[in-house]
Design a protein around this motif. Structure first.
Motif, PDB file in Angstrom:
ATOM      1  N   PHE A 154      35.920  -4.140  12.962  1.00  0.00           N
ATOM      2  CA  PHE A 154      34.657  -4.802  13.483  1.00  0.00           C
ATOM      3  C   PHE A 154      33.908  -5.591  12.204  1.00  0.00           C
ATOM      4  N   ALA A 155      33.693  -4.860  11.219  1.00  0.00           N
ATOM      5  CA  ALA A 155      32.916  -5.363  10.010  1.00  0.00           C
ATOM      6  C   ALA A 155      33.808  -6.323   9.299  1.00  0.00           C
ATOM      7  N   ALA A 156      35.134  -6.018   9.079  1.00  0.00           N
ATOM      8  CA  ALA A 156      35.983  -6.789   8.679  1.00  0.00           C
ATOM      9  C   ALA A 156      36.001  -8.382   8.879  1.00  0.00           C
ATOM     10  N   ARG A 157      36.052  -8.568  10.089  1.00  0.00           N
ATOM     11  CA  ARG A 157      35.930  -9.813  11.166  1.00  0.00           C
ATOM     12  C   ARG A 157      34.722 -10.620  10.583  1.00  0.00           C
ATOM     13  N   ARG A 158      33.549 -10.126  10.100  1.00  0.00           N
ATOM     14  CA  ARG A 158      32.411 -10.633   9.668  1.00  0.00           C
ATOM     15  C   ARG A 158      32.189 -11.005   8.320  1.00  0.00           C
ATOM     16  N   LEU A 159      32.839 -10.493   7.575  1.00  0.00           N
ATOM     17  CA  LEU A 159      32.687 -10.608   6.098  1.00  0.00           C
ATOM     18  C   LEU A 159      33.146 -12.107   5.624  1.00  0.00           C
ATOM     19  N   LEU A 160      32.100 -12.823   5.931  1.00  0.00           N
ATOM     20  CA  LEU A 160      32.264 -14.366   5.674  1.00  0.00           C
ATOM     21  C   LEU A 160      31.222 -14.643   4.427  1.00  0.00           C
ATOM     22  N   ALA A 161      29.967 -14.428   4.445  1.00  0.00           N
ATOM     23  CA  ALA A 161      28.836 -14.824   3.630  1.00  0.00           C
ATOM     24  C   ALA A 161      28.710 -13.423   2.566  1.00  0.00           C
ATOM     25  N   GLU A 162      29.170 -12.366   2.887  1.00  0.00           N
ATOM     26  CA  GLU A 162      28.950 -11.119   2.148  1.00  0.00           C
ATOM     27  C   GLU A 162      29.847 -11.102   0.821  1.00  0.00           C
ATOM     28  N   PRO A 163      29.218 -10.708  -0.401  1.00  0.00           N
ATOM     29  CA  PRO A 163      30.268 -10.621  -1.483  1.00  0.00           C
ATOM     30  C   PRO A 163      30.595  -9.274  -1.433  1.00  0.00           C
ATOM     31  N   VAL A 164      31.605  -9.030  -0.402  1.00  0.00           N
ATOM     32  CA  VAL A 164      32.294  -7.850  -0.109  1.00  0.00           C
ATOM     33  C   VAL A 164      33.734  -7.869  -0.024  1.00  0.00           C
ATOM     34  N   LEU A 165      34.550  -7.008  -0.710  1.00  0.00           N
ATOM     35  CA  LEU A 165      35.909  -7.272  -0.582  1.00  0.00           C
ATOM     36  C   LEU A 165      36.677  -5.937   0.062  1.00  0.00           C
ATOM     37  N   LEU A 166      36.997  -6.003   1.186  1.00  0.00           N
ATOM     38  CA  LEU A 166      37.824  -4.868   1.815  1.00  0.00           C
ATOM     39  C   LEU A 166      39.444  -4.939   1.948  1.00  0.00           C
ATOM     40  N   VAL A 167      40.038  -4.144   1.268  1.00  0.00           N
ATOM     41  CA  VAL A 167      41.530  -4.063   1.339  1.00  0.00           C
ATOM     42  C   VAL A 167      41.834  -2.675   1.886  1.00  0.00           C
ATOM     43  N   ILE A 168      42.838  -2.834   3.018  1.00  0.00           N
ATOM     44  CA  ILE A 168      43.141  -1.895   3.556  1.00  0.00           C
ATOM     45  C   ILE A 168      44.588  -1.726   3.424  1.00  0.00           C
ATOM     46  N   ALA A 169      45.238  -0.638   2.844  1.00  0.00           N
ATOM     47  CA  ALA A 169      46.542  -0.286   2.863  1.00  0.00           C
ATOM     48  C   ALA A 169      47.111   0.547   3.834  1.00  0.00           C
TER      49      ALA A 169
END
Length: 925
Positions: A154-169
């Protein structure tokens, strides 16, 4: 204490490293990034995460890993991720703060909605990234617990204007991660594979054996590094070439197993204990080790072998090391490890994990442990962990010694599985519960649950019989639940649209009326059941007062703790049907809008998909096609967000109203195919109505007559107001006065029982189509007067069109032009293009030249941009909008700047003030 041995270099990973480096640059530039890396075990995903970590010295980094044994503990992985960031928790809005705190068990509270938790995670990441970019690395995503996976996605689909990188392996991206940007990780090229193999071989190797190892490893780095370990030169030369049918991950695990087998006994037992604890809390592991008599020195050999490290957390070199360590012990040793962990876990601080370890330490039935698990299930469900609750209840049932009690707990577990969305597993548990000792009440409840699950699997035809049988079985044991089940059976039967076949709607309605009366005062369920059952057995006139009372009871109903039940009652499957039966547009629209608002507030996004379709349908008859289209875009946005298919049943009606033949025809045909396959006859009626609208607009009245007549003959409750105008127009064009008389008799029954402007205006229009001369003229004027008092702009415009067409045929050209011109302007402005074209041609036939026009569309706002703009116009702040739309305030601001650019304005004040007409239309709902 030594660290882990690492491969000599990241060989053959230039493509993957470049993609990750690009994302790091994006995040450093102030924008968000998401990537799901997927590939088989040992392919090098963890090494790529190490690469990201090695380049992240200038950013804040959080790194976590999913744990297989922790998959059934709700929000376990999310707690790992968020724990270092919880100093930002006080900055979150109150509802988000409370949802996250409750999910993590920091305090008690009502069940937090999964999507509110997801929004809270998004806000927490945004707050944590306020000072410098934040990088979140998640390993072993395939072992994330479901609640954590949903919240992260849910959060990942909204990381547009946030300086946040989410990498899931992860090994395979599951449903939670579907649709996110992904990067498949394959085996390394042959040259790099040879270099990796050479780094671990200690002696010369026959080239044929080398080729066999390379072929078997298929470029998998961990296989190349681990498969030769623990094997002698003789093993490799003599037996390694024998084909091994086991999966590669199992073979790698066995390689680790051979290394563990060489360790001292106490070290092996310590590794097993650490593997049994998914938390990785060294204090807990050492407390349990002391209970087992294991000395601290037992860790030395394992750390020297590079298999595990004990620092601030207990961390295995690789998940397959953990798996191998857990499997290395006997059943007795595993039970002992869990027992020691249970005894070392404070039940007052972490009662759920205490109950789980205690259950894993129990080899056979134990009612005390089963009761503790059942209580734990209630706690984890209260924190939103439906999948965890189901797992606890599964285990509780398995440990319950009494067969009857075990069957009841299986039924509870089945309900939890159903609520968690695992419908197939839920059905299996229902079957297991039904196999318990005979019990009339339990059997009836099992049948009820089976019917509910079957309906949710879109097998309405099967669900009808199951729910009907369950309702009759429940009558002697639970009269209140029986009445609810009768209403569910009626709803399912109406969706099959087979009103006359034995065992369907009318038989169910008759049985419901004969059942025991409901409680006093009656619930909304009871009033709705009585009203619908009377409508289906005694007809419209007898049922009208009861239908009105039912509608008022639902309008007065406030959403309680069971929001899903309220949405079902208030939605198109119950009260929405009644509003249509009563031709009560205002209540119909009010219910639809309230349903959408409740679903949004609750974060019930699946319900919201249906609600926005329901609401969009009300906008069509109001002539608000732009608003309807935006709502249907929202359905698609929600589907993209949560990884489901759009509901979309209103799409075909919208396309038909717009007169877009190819699009509408394709949607109608696909709906009929799907509805036929799933026994959803009501959707076929919807498709017939859409086809009638399309063909009437295109002037193909004979084709419209066929589908409208079929839909009219179905006589589905709640759908007459939409079918009758199409059928009457088509019959009039065919000159079939007898058929029109049938429609008038049907309408007259409604106008006598429930007179209102919508139904009276429609009746007047049908009478005008059925008569000539002064009578027709009077009826048309009455229809325009009555429909003009409603919000129903589309029927009003079409009545102007019909009146104008009639006036032209009467050679009253001047009068005809007045109504045709008005019809053309209204229909064009609404985007009802085929009917507008009919009006244009009629005007030309009167001798008036009319330029062909389309509805003005100056703006190109997306659905989400338009929704945000409307909310700003309504006076909402960015934080308020972010809460309602499940976005972060920073993302709302980003969208708002795009709105300003497209509308050529500069401020929120201008957005609330005067706008061009086309822009106002684009933002109107």
């Amino acid at each position: 204490m030594t660290g882990f041995a690492r491969p000599p270099a990241l060989l053959g990973r230039q493509r993957e490293c470049a993609a990750l480096d690009g994302l790091m640059d994006t995040v450093r530039g102030g924008r968000g990034g998401v990537l799901v890396m997927h590939g088989e075990a040992g392919i090098g995903k963890t090494a790529l995460l190490d690469h990201v970590a090695g380049t992240a010295s200038d950013v804040r980094m959080v790194r976590v890993a999913g744990v297989e044994s922790e998959m059934e503990l709700a929000f376990a992985a999310l707690h790992q991720l968020c724990a270092p960031l919880l100093d930002h928790l006080p900055a979150l809005p109150g509802p988000q703060h409370d949802a996250l705190a409750t999910a993590f068990g920091r305090h008690a509270g009502p069940t937090p909605d999964h999507f509110l938790v997801g929004l809270a995670v998004l806000s927490l990441l945004s707050e944590a990234a306020g000072e410098r970019p934040l990088v979140c690395l998640v390993d072993d995503g395939q072992w994330l617990d479901h609640a954590s996976g949903r919240a992260l996605a849910f959060a990942a689909r909204r990381l547009l204007a946030e300086p946040v990188l989410l990498v899931i392996a992860t090994r395979e991206p599951g449903a939670d991660l579907a649709g996110l940007p992904d990067l498949p990780v394959h085996g390394v090229p042959d040259a790099q594979a040879r270099d990796l193999l050479a780094s671990v071989l200690r002696w010369p190797l026959d080239e044929r054996i080398r080729e066999r190892i390379l072929a078997e490893a298929r470029g998998n780095p961990l296989a190349l590094l681990e498969l030769p370990r623990g094997r002698s030169q003789v093993d490799l030369a003599g037996g390694f070439a024998v084909p091994d049918p086991q999966p590669l991950s199992r073979r790698i695990e066995e390689s680790f197993g051979r290394q563990i087998a060489c360790l001292p006994a106490d070290t092996r037992r310590l590794l097993l204990l650490a593997a049994a604890d998914p938390v990785g809390d060294p204090a807990l592991v050492w407390a349990a080790a002391r209970r087992l008599g294991l000395p601290a020195e037992a860790a030395v050999a394992a750390e020297e072998a590079g298999l595990i490290e004990f620092t601030t957390r207990v961390r295995f070199r690789h998940p397959l090391v953990r798996s191998a360590a857990y499997r290395s012990g006997s059943l007795h040793q595993r039970l002992g490890a869990h027992q020691a962990l249970a005894e070392s876990t404070d039940p007052a601080v972490d009662p759920d994990r205490h109950a789980w370890h205690r259950a894993q330490a129990t080899p056979g039935p134990d009612d005390d442990v089963a009761v503790e698990l059942a209580h734990a299930a209630g706690r984890v469900q209260a924190r939103g962990g439906l999948a965890a609750a189901a797992a606890f209840l599964d285990r509780a049932a398995l440990l319950t010694p009494d067969p009857a009690q075990r069957a009841w707990r299986l039924l509870d577990a089945a309900r939890a599985r159903r609520d968690a969305g695992d419908l197939d597993a839920a059905l299996e548990m229902v079957t297991a519960a039904e196999a318990g000792p005979p019990d009339e009440a339990r059997s009836a409840q099992a049948q009820h649950l089976r019917g509910q699950i079957t309906f949710e699997q879109r097998r309405a035809g099967e669900a009808v019989g199951l729910l009907f049988d369950a309702a009759r079985s429940l009558e002697p044991v639970d009269a209140k639940l029986a009445r609810q089940t009768y209403l569910e059976a009626l709803g399912a039967a109406i969706w099959t649209a087979d009103l006359d076949r034995p065992g369907t709607v009318r038989e169910i309605a008759a049985a419901a009326r004969a059942a025991a009366p409901g409680p006093t005062p009656p619930r909304a369920v009871d009033v709705l059941l009585d009203a619908l059952a009377t409508r289906l057995t005694d007809g419209y006139t007898a049922a009208a007062p009861m239908l009105d009372a039912a509608l008022r009871s639902v309008l007065a109903l406030e959403p309680g703790t069971d929001v899903g039940e309220w949405l079902w009652l208030a939605g198109f499957r119950a009260a929405g049907i009644v509003a249509g039966e009563l031709w009560d547009y205002d209540t119909w629209h009010t219910l639809a809008a309230r349903q959408a608002n409740v679903a949004r507030d609750a974060g019930a996004l699946v319900h919201l998909q249906f609600a926005v379709n329901f609401l969009a349908r009300t906008h069509l008859d109001a002539g608000e096609l732009v608003a309807a289209a935006q709502l249907l875009d929202e359905d698609r946005l929600i589907a993209e967000t949560i990884g489901t298919a759009p509901v979309g049943y209103t799409d075909m009606a919208l396309a038909a109203w717009r007169g877009r033949e190819a699009e509408a025809t394709e949607l109608i045909q696909s709906t009929v195919r799907d509805a036929t396959a799933h026994g959803q006859g009501r959707l076929i009626t919807f498709a017939d109505h859409a086809a009638a609208v399309l063909n009437n607009g295109l002037g193909r009245h004979d084709e419209a007559r066929v589908t409208a007549q079929r839909a009219f003959d179905d006589d589905l409750p709640g759908y007459g107001p939409f079918i009758v105008p199409e059928l009457a127009e088509a019959h009039a064009r065919a000159g079939d006065r007898d058929a029109l008389a049938v429609v008038l008799r049907w309408l007259s029954e409604r106008t006598r029982a429930t007179p209102g402007d919508w139904v009276l205006g429609t009746e007047a229009c049908v009478r005008a189509l059925s008569t000539d001369g002064t009578a027709a003229d009077d009826h048309y004027r009455e229809a325009l007067d009555r429909l003009g008092r409603t919000r129903l702009r589309a029927p009003l415009a079409r009545t102007h069109l019909l009146y104008g067409e009639w006036l032209r045929r009467e050679n009253r050209r001047v009068d005809a032009r007045q109504h045709l011109r008005l019809a053309h302007e209204m229909l064009t402005a609404m985007g009802i293009e085929a009917f507008a074209e009919r009006a244009r041609r009629e005007l030309q036939a009167t001798g008036e030249t009319v330029r062909k026009r389309n509805v003005a569309t100056v703006t190109e706002l997306t659905a989400q941009e338009a929704q945000i703009a409307r909310m700003v116009r309504a006076g909402l702040s960015n934080p308020e909008i972010s809460t309602q739309l499940y976005l972060s305030p920073r993302t709302v601001e980003w969208h708002l700047h795009k709105v300003f650019n497209k509308l050529e304005i500069r401020s929120r004040r201008q957005l609330r003030g005067t706008l061009p007409l086309a822009a106002r239309r684009a933002l109107s709902v």
